[in-house]
Design a protein around this motif. Structure first.
Motif, PDB file in Angstrom:
ATOM      1  N   GLY A  57       0.835  -1.173  -0.023  1.00  0.00           N
ATOM      2  CA  GLY A  57       0.002   0.048   0.045  1.00  0.00           C
ATOM      3  C   GLY A  57       0.719   1.253   0.025  1.00  0.00           C
ATOM      4  O   GLY A  57       2.048   1.181  -0.034  1.00  0.00           O
ATOM      5  N   THR A  58       0.278   2.439   0.256  1.00  0.00           N
ATOM      6  CA  THR A  58       0.751   3.792   0.132  1.00  0.00           C
ATOM      7  C   THR A  58       0.671   4.577   1.441  1.00  0.00           C
ATOM      8  O   THR A  58       1.048   5.782   1.443  1.00  0.00           O
ATOM      9  N   GLU A  59       0.165   4.184   2.444  1.00  0.00           N
ATOM     10  CA  GLU A  59      -0.416   4.582   3.550  1.00  0.00           C
ATOM     11  C   GLU A  59       0.610   5.061   4.702  1.00  0.00           C
ATOM     12  O   GLU A  59       1.476   3.936   4.947  1.00  0.00           O
ATOM     13  N   LEU A  60       0.670   5.907   5.446  1.00  0.00           N
ATOM     14  CA  LEU A  60       1.761   6.207   6.518  1.00  0.00           C
ATOM     15  C   LEU A  60       1.007   5.249   7.611  1.00  0.00           C
ATOM     16  O   LEU A  60      -0.130   4.931   7.807  1.00  0.00           O
ATOM     17  N   PRO A  61       2.250   4.725   8.484  1.00  0.00           N
ATOM     18  CA  PRO A  61       1.777   3.768   9.365  1.00  0.00           C
ATOM     19  C   PRO A  61       1.297   4.492  10.798  1.00  0.00           C
ATOM     20  O   PRO A  61       1.396   3.886  11.850  1.00  0.00           O
ATOM     21  N   ALA A  62       0.638   5.702  10.413  1.00  0.00           N
ATOM     22  CA  ALA A  62       0.098   6.263  11.560  1.00  0.00           C
ATOM     23  C   ALA A  62      -1.087   7.067  11.209  1.00  0.00           C
ATOM     24  O   ALA A  62      -0.897   7.318  10.062  1.00  0.00           O
ATOM     25  N   LYS A  63      -2.215   7.159  11.836  1.00  0.00           N
ATOM     26  CA  LYS A  63      -3.388   8.060  11.677  1.00  0.00           C
ATOM     27  C   LYS A  63      -2.976   9.523  12.008  1.00  0.00           C
ATOM     28  O   LYS A  63      -3.145   9.743  13.202  1.00  0.00           O
ATOM     29  N   ILE A  64      -2.947  10.496  11.095  1.00  0.00           N
ATOM     30  CA  ILE A  64      -2.657  11.807  11.200  1.00  0.00           C
ATOM     31  C   ILE A  64      -3.932  12.598  11.030  1.00  0.00           C
ATOM     32  O   ILE A  64      -4.495  12.553   9.883  1.00  0.00           O
ATOM     33  N   VAL A  65      -4.497  13.165  12.046  1.00  0.00           N
ATOM     34  CA  VAL A  65      -5.784  13.974  11.617  1.00  0.00           C
ATOM     35  C   VAL A  65      -5.548  15.392  11.825  1.00  0.00           C
ATOM     36  O   VAL A  65      -4.875  15.980  12.782  1.00  0.00           O
ATOM     37  N   LEU A  66      -5.744  16.216  10.662  1.00  0.00           N
ATOM     38  CA  LEU A  66      -5.278  17.797  10.642  1.00  0.00           C
ATOM     39  C   LEU A  66      -6.648  18.406  10.892  1.00  0.00           C
ATOM     40  O   LEU A  66      -7.887  18.166  10.580  1.00  0.00           O
ATOM     41  N   PHE A  67      -6.754  19.095  12.097  1.00  0.00           N
ATOM     42  CA  PHE A  67      -7.690  20.007  12.449  1.00  0.00           C
ATOM     43  C   PHE A  67      -7.411  21.494  11.786  1.00  0.00           C
ATOM     44  O   PHE A  67      -6.515  22.396  12.612  1.00  0.00           O
ATOM     45  N   PRO A 111     -12.394  20.470   9.516  1.00  0.00           N
ATOM     46  CA  PRO A 111     -12.538  21.947   9.485  1.00  0.00           C
ATOM     47  C   PRO A 111     -12.964  22.517  10.780  1.00  0.00           C
ATOM     48  O   PRO A 111     -13.841  21.944  11.308  1.00  0.00           O
ATOM     49  N   VAL A 112     -12.287  23.463  11.168  1.00  0.00           N
ATOM     50  CA  VAL A 112     -12.487  24.045  12.753  1.00  0.00           C
ATOM     51  C   VAL A 112     -12.751  25.494  12.630  1.00  0.00           C
ATOM     52  O   VAL A 112     -11.983  26.284  12.033  1.00  0.00           O
ATOM     53  N   ALA A 113     -14.104  25.848  13.061  1.00  0.00           N
ATOM     54  CA  ALA A 113     -14.551  27.217  13.134  1.00  0.00           C
ATOM     55  C   ALA A 113     -13.797  27.762  14.487  1.00  0.00           C
ATOM     56  O   ALA A 113     -14.385  27.526  15.499  1.00  0.00           O
ATOM     57  N   THR A 114     -12.937  28.811  14.242  1.00  0.00           N
ATOM     58  CA  THR A 114     -12.222  29.374  15.455  1.00  0.00           C
ATOM     59  C   THR A 114     -12.784  30.802  15.559  1.00  0.00           C
ATOM     60  O   THR A 114     -13.320  31.229  14.765  1.00  0.00           O
ATOM     61  N   SER A 162     -16.719  23.341  15.856  1.00  0.00           N
ATOM     62  CA  SER A 162     -16.200  24.522  16.804  1.00  0.00           C
ATOM     63  C   SER A 162     -14.747  23.989  17.369  1.00  0.00           C
ATOM     64  O   SER A 162     -14.495  23.057  17.332  1.00  0.00           O
ATOM     65  N   PHE A 163     -14.211  25.162  17.987  1.00  0.00           N
ATOM     66  CA  PHE A 163     -12.722  24.911  18.300  1.00  0.00           C
ATOM     67  C   PHE A 163     -12.948  23.860  19.572  1.00  0.00           C
ATOM     68  O   PHE A 163     -11.995  23.014  19.606  1.00  0.00           O
ATOM     69  N   LYS A 164     -13.830  24.179  20.528  1.00  0.00           N
ATOM     70  CA  LYS A 164     -13.931  23.389  21.721  1.00  0.00           C
ATOM     71  C   LYS A 164     -14.281  21.842  21.218  1.00  0.00           C
ATOM     72  O   LYS A 164     -13.581  20.920  22.036  1.00  0.00           O
ATOM     73  N   LEU A 224     -12.409  16.357  20.762  1.00  0.00           N
ATOM     74  CA  LEU A 224     -12.456  15.207  20.187  1.00  0.00           C
ATOM     75  C   LEU A 224     -10.775  14.609  20.072  1.00  0.00           C
ATOM     76  O   LEU A 224     -10.727  13.253  20.114  1.00  0.00           O
ATOM     77  N   ALA A 225     -10.151  15.510  20.173  1.00  0.00           N
ATOM     78  CA  ALA A 225      -8.559  14.979  20.120  1.00  0.00           C
ATOM     79  C   ALA A 225      -7.953  14.964  21.355  1.00  0.00           C
ATOM     80  O   ALA A 225      -6.574  14.386  21.446  1.00  0.00           O
ATOM     81  N   ALA A 226      -8.581  14.949  22.310  1.00  0.00           N
ATOM     82  CA  ALA A 226      -7.915  15.081  23.722  1.00  0.00           C
ATOM     83  C   ALA A 226      -7.312  13.818  24.146  1.00  0.00           C
ATOM     84  O   ALA A 226      -6.223  13.789  24.875  1.00  0.00           O
ATOM     85  N   ASP A 227      -7.807  12.643  23.542  1.00  0.00           N
ATOM     86  CA  ASP A 227      -7.371  11.139  23.905  1.00  0.00           C
ATOM     87  C   ASP A 227      -6.201  10.801  22.925  1.00  0.00           C
ATOM     88  O   ASP A 227      -6.019   9.429  22.874  1.00  0.00           O
ATOM     89  N   PHE A 228      -5.955  11.530  21.874  1.00  0.00           N
ATOM     90  CA  PHE A 228      -4.969  11.234  20.676  1.00  0.00           C
ATOM     91  C   PHE A 228      -3.620  10.936  21.615  1.00  0.00           C
ATOM     92  O   PHE A 228      -3.106  11.320  22.705  1.00  0.00           O
ATOM     93  N   ASP A 229      -3.021  10.130  20.712  1.00  0.00           N
ATOM     94  CA  ASP A 229      -1.608   9.649  21.375  1.00  0.00           C
ATOM     95  C   ASP A 229      -0.602  10.945  21.460  1.00  0.00           C
ATOM     96  O   ASP A 229       0.275  10.915  22.038  1.00  0.00           O
ATOM     97  N   CYS A 230      -0.807  11.686  20.385  1.00  0.00           N
ATOM     98  CA  CYS A 230       0.152  12.748  20.292  1.00  0.00           C
ATOM     99  C   CYS A 230      -0.741  14.027  19.529  1.00  0.00           C
ATOM    100  O   CYS A 230      -1.392  14.041  18.888  1.00  0.00           O
ATOM    101  N   LYS A 231      -0.387  15.219  20.480  1.00  0.00           N
ATOM    102  CA  LYS A 231      -1.149  16.366  20.166  1.00  0.00           C
ATOM    103  C   LYS A 231      -0.308  17.395  19.759  1.00  0.00           C
ATOM    104  O   LYS A 231       0.390  17.948  20.411  1.00  0.00           O
TER     105      LYS A 231
END
Length: 245
Positions: free
Chosen positions: A71-81, A107-110, A153-155, A160-167
């Motif tokens: 495949g062509t995917e990175l071995p980690a899930k990166i979510v862009l906010f 997409p985030v409304a700040t 929204s920003f909050k 949603l991302a509070a429990d991610f492995d890396c922020k």
């Protein structure tokens, strides 16, 4: 080889079918013929090398040659906010970050987001953004199509991302590039990584304080101030080099 996304239900044990607008593209734009090879993906995890077997009026019939195990995917899930930018910059953000390997874009409304979308406009935008993601995924030979989620929204995004492995939270007033390097060096395959990028004007202090309360540590991307459409690409590039096999 060209890559096309198909519904998983159209992939059998030995054959597969391509339907929809890609049929015309294969026939009349690419002028492919029986015997020509291409790749298909179910848009989630499976990718196959195929040969065109025949053409029907509304379908291309394929013979499955082999399954692409790498495949062509990175071995980690990166979510862009991504803080909503002005104009059509979001389209560029989606296109380039999909090429770099992002797993999902939110997409985030700040508070400093100039763009204000009502429900109908937001739904139309999200449809357009997902079409751009699919196009970029085809071009870059992705195994999956990164989803562009509904606007949060920003909050909501921080929660949603509070429990991610890396922020990763780039902030223009953060200092200490060495700390950024140490954090990036800790990135490992299998992690779920959140990348927060502010809009034009950046994040407000109250937003930064809320992120800190949820365990986010602001980092710097260097001495230069990057545009909102550049910052995410810079960080995704660093992550790609850290994770790529």
């Amino acid at each position: 080889m060209y890559l096309f996304f198909v519904d998983g239900g159209d992939i059998g044990e030995r054959e597969a079918r391509i339907t929809g607008s890609d049929v015309n593209h294969i026939k009349n734009v690419l002028r492919m013929k029986p015997g020509d090879k291409l790749r298909i993906s179910d848009g989630e995890s499976l990718c196959y090398n195929c040969r065109i077997q025949s053409f029907e009026e509304e379908a291309v019939i394929l013979s499955l040659l082999s399954r692409d195990e790498d495949g062509t995917e990175l071995p980690a899930k990166i979510v862009l906010f991504q803080g909503l930018p002005k104009g059509d910059k979001m389209e560029l953000v989606i296109q380039k970050n999909v090429e770099l390997g992002v797993f999902q874009i939110v997409p985030v409304a700040t508070r400093r987001s100039v763009v204000k979308l009502d429900t109908k406009k937001a739904e139309a935008k999200v449809r357009r953004w997902n079409a751009i993601s699919e196009s970029a995924a085809k071009q870059s030979k992705r195994t999956l199509v990164p989803k562009v989620a509904s606007v949060l929204s920003f909050k909501e995004a921080v929660d949603l991302a509070a429990d991610f492995d890396c922020k990763l939270f780039p902030y223009e007033h953060a200092e200490g590039m060495e700390e950024t390097r140490k954090l990036l060096a800790q990135i490992q395959p299998g992690m779920e990584i959140a990348v927060f990028i502010g809009p034009e004007g950046g994040f407000e202090e109250e937003e930064v304080d809320y992120a800190r309360e949820k365990g986010f540590v602001p980092i710097t991307l260097g001495r230069r101030i990057l545009r909102t459409e550049t910052a995410g690409m810079a960080l995704l590039s660093a992550l790609m080099f850290q994770l790529e096999k």
